[in-house]
Design a protein around this motif. Structure first.
Motif, short mmCIF file in Angstrom:
data_model
loop_
_atom_site.label_atom_id
_atom_site.label_comp_id
_atom_site.label_asym_id
_atom_site.label_seq_id
_atom_site.Cartn_x
_atom_site.Cartn_y
_atom_site.Cartn_z
N MET A 16 0.83 -1.21 0.00
CA MET A 16 0.00 0.00 0.00
C MET A 16 0.87 1.26 0.00
O MET A 16 0.53 2.26 -0.64
CB MET A 16 -0.94 -0.02 1.20
CG MET A 16 -1.98 -1.13 1.13
SD MET A 16 -2.96 -1.32 2.65
CE MET A 16 -4.19 -0.04 2.42
N LEU A 17 1.99 1.21 0.72
CA LEU A 17 2.90 2.36 0.69
C LEU A 17 3.52 2.52 -0.69
O LEU A 17 3.68 3.65 -1.18
CB LEU A 17 4.00 2.17 1.74
CG LEU A 17 3.62 2.43 3.20
CD1 LEU A 17 4.80 2.12 4.11
CD2 LEU A 17 3.16 3.88 3.40
N THR A 18 3.89 1.41 -1.31
CA THR A 18 4.47 1.48 -2.65
C THR A 18 3.48 2.11 -3.63
O THR A 18 3.86 2.94 -4.47
CB THR A 18 4.86 0.07 -3.13
OG1 THR A 18 5.83 -0.48 -2.23
CG2 THR A 18 5.45 0.12 -4.54
N GLU A 19 2.22 1.74 -3.51
CA GLU A 19 1.18 2.33 -4.37
C GLU A 19 1.08 3.84 -4.16
O GLU A 19 0.69 4.57 -5.08
CB GLU A 19 -0.18 1.70 -4.05
CG GLU A 19 -0.29 0.24 -4.47
CD GLU A 19 -1.56 -0.41 -3.95
OE1 GLU A 19 -2.32 0.28 -3.22
OE2 GLU A 19 -1.79 -1.59 -4.26
N ARG A 20 1.43 4.28 -2.96
CA ARG A 20 1.34 5.71 -2.63
C ARG A 20 2.67 6.44 -2.83
O ARG A 20 2.84 7.58 -2.43
CB ARG A 20 0.85 5.87 -1.19
CG ARG A 20 -0.62 5.50 -1.04
CD ARG A 20 -0.99 5.17 0.41
NE ARG A 20 -2.44 4.97 0.55
CZ ARG A 20 -3.07 3.84 0.21
NH1 ARG A 20 -2.38 2.82 -0.30
NH2 ARG A 20 -4.38 3.74 0.36
N GLY A 21 3.63 5.74 -3.43
CA GLY A 21 4.89 6.37 -3.78
C GLY A 21 5.84 6.61 -2.62
O GLY A 21 6.69 7.50 -2.68
N THR A 22 5.72 5.81 -1.55
CA THR A 22 6.63 5.98 -0.41
C THR A 22 7.01 4.61 0.13
O THR A 22 6.69 3.57 -0.47
CB THR A 22 5.97 6.86 0.68
OG1 THR A 22 6.92 7.14 1.70
CG2 THR A 22 4.75 6.17 1.28
N LYS A 23 7.72 4.58 1.25
CA LYS A 23 8.24 3.32 1.78
C LYS A 23 8.16 3.32 3.30
O LYS A 23 7.93 4.35 3.93
CB LYS A 23 9.68 3.11 1.32
CG LYS A 23 10.62 4.22 1.73
CD LYS A 23 12.02 4.01 1.13
CE LYS A 23 12.97 5.14 1.54
NZ LYS A 23 14.32 4.94 0.95
N PRO A 24 8.39 2.14 3.91
CA PRO A 24 8.32 2.05 5.39
C PRO A 24 9.41 2.83 6.07
O PRO A 24 10.43 3.20 5.48
CB PRO A 24 8.47 0.55 5.64
CG PRO A 24 8.11 -0.12 4.37
CD PRO A 24 8.55 0.83 3.28
N LEU A 25 9.19 3.09 7.37
CA LEU A 25 10.23 3.63 8.22
C LEU A 25 11.29 2.57 8.46
O LEU A 25 11.04 1.37 8.25
CB LEU A 25 9.61 4.05 9.57
CG LEU A 25 8.53 5.13 9.53
CD1 LEU A 25 7.87 5.25 10.91
CD2 LEU A 25 9.10 6.46 9.08
#
Length: 240
Positions: A227-236
């Protein structure tokens, strides 16, 4: 990475599915109380079954790992419930709201089960000393090495007071992304406790629950990372 003791300023978890109009505050509180009572009763029912087994001499006696895991995982889960219930009520994204509801309801039920065990064992519902000290009995390190960024974290993966305040200050896509990041790290931080319980807990019920938690949260981490990848970001960064 489900009975809740809210920190000051945090809302109590609501437990109705993420659909439709909001209920009045008094009804939300009533529903939350009912769900937590149901979870506690479920834990107590399991405890009665264990008690019957103990009466006929067929059950094990809990060791320090069983007790420590139930106490510390209760604390860890309660923060997860706090974050999930806030986002379930404040996100506008149906997928995020559904994920938050699933985490909230699942961990609330697990807290009820662990609290039922602790009551049966005549042990305190929450730890009275240092968190995760029991992990040394399981052959695992207790606390991760403290760093300035870890100040205020009772256990690895848990959010600080400042991070929780930031979560409550956000809205829209920023809220969704930050929730996913915090919850991934939260799940990762609880993993070592689950593996320690799976390896060294005496009670079969505790080992079984730890295994189910680890399986479910591993799948949730994968889903939230996607879901983060879909939003163009990554985990902490993962907790130490």
């Amino acid at each position: 990475m489900q009975d809740k003791q809210s920190a000051p300023g945090e809302e109590s978890p609501s437990v109705e599915p993420p659909t439709g109009a909001r209920h009045p505050r008094w009804l939300t509180a009533l529903l939350a109380a009912g769900a937590l009572l149901a979870a506690a009763l479920l834990g107590a029912t399991g405890g009665l079954l264990l008690a019957d087994a103990q009466d006929d001499g067929s059950a094990e006696t809990p060791n320090a790992v069983d007790v420590g895991f139930a106490q510390d995982m209760t604390v860890h889960h309660l923060q997860g419930v706090t974050m999930a219930s806030w986002v379930r009520d404040h996100s506008s994204d149906p997928a995020i709201r559904q994920l938050a509801f699933d985490i909230e309801s699942g961990q609330t039920e697990q807290v009820g089960r662990m609290q039922g065990w602790l009551g049966l064992w005549s042990r305190a519902s929450l730890p009275s000393g240092e968190h995760m000290g029991w992990m040394s009995d399981a052959g695992h390190a207790g606390h991760a090495q403290a760093t300035p960024d870890d100040a205020g974290r009772p256990m690895p993966g848990m959010a600080t007071t400042k991070e929780l305040a930031r979560l409550r200050s956000l809205s829209g896509a920023e809220l969704d992304v930050y929730f996913l990041q915090l919850m991934i790290r939260h799940h990762q931080g609880g993993g070592p406790m689950m593996r320690a319980a799976l390896d060294k807990a005496e009670m079969g019920e505790v080992r079984n629950l730890a295994e189910k938690m680890l399986t479910a949260q591993t799948a949730e981490i994968e889903a939230m990372t996607a879901m983060l990848t879909e939003r163009g970001t990554k985990p902490l960064p993962a907790p130490l």
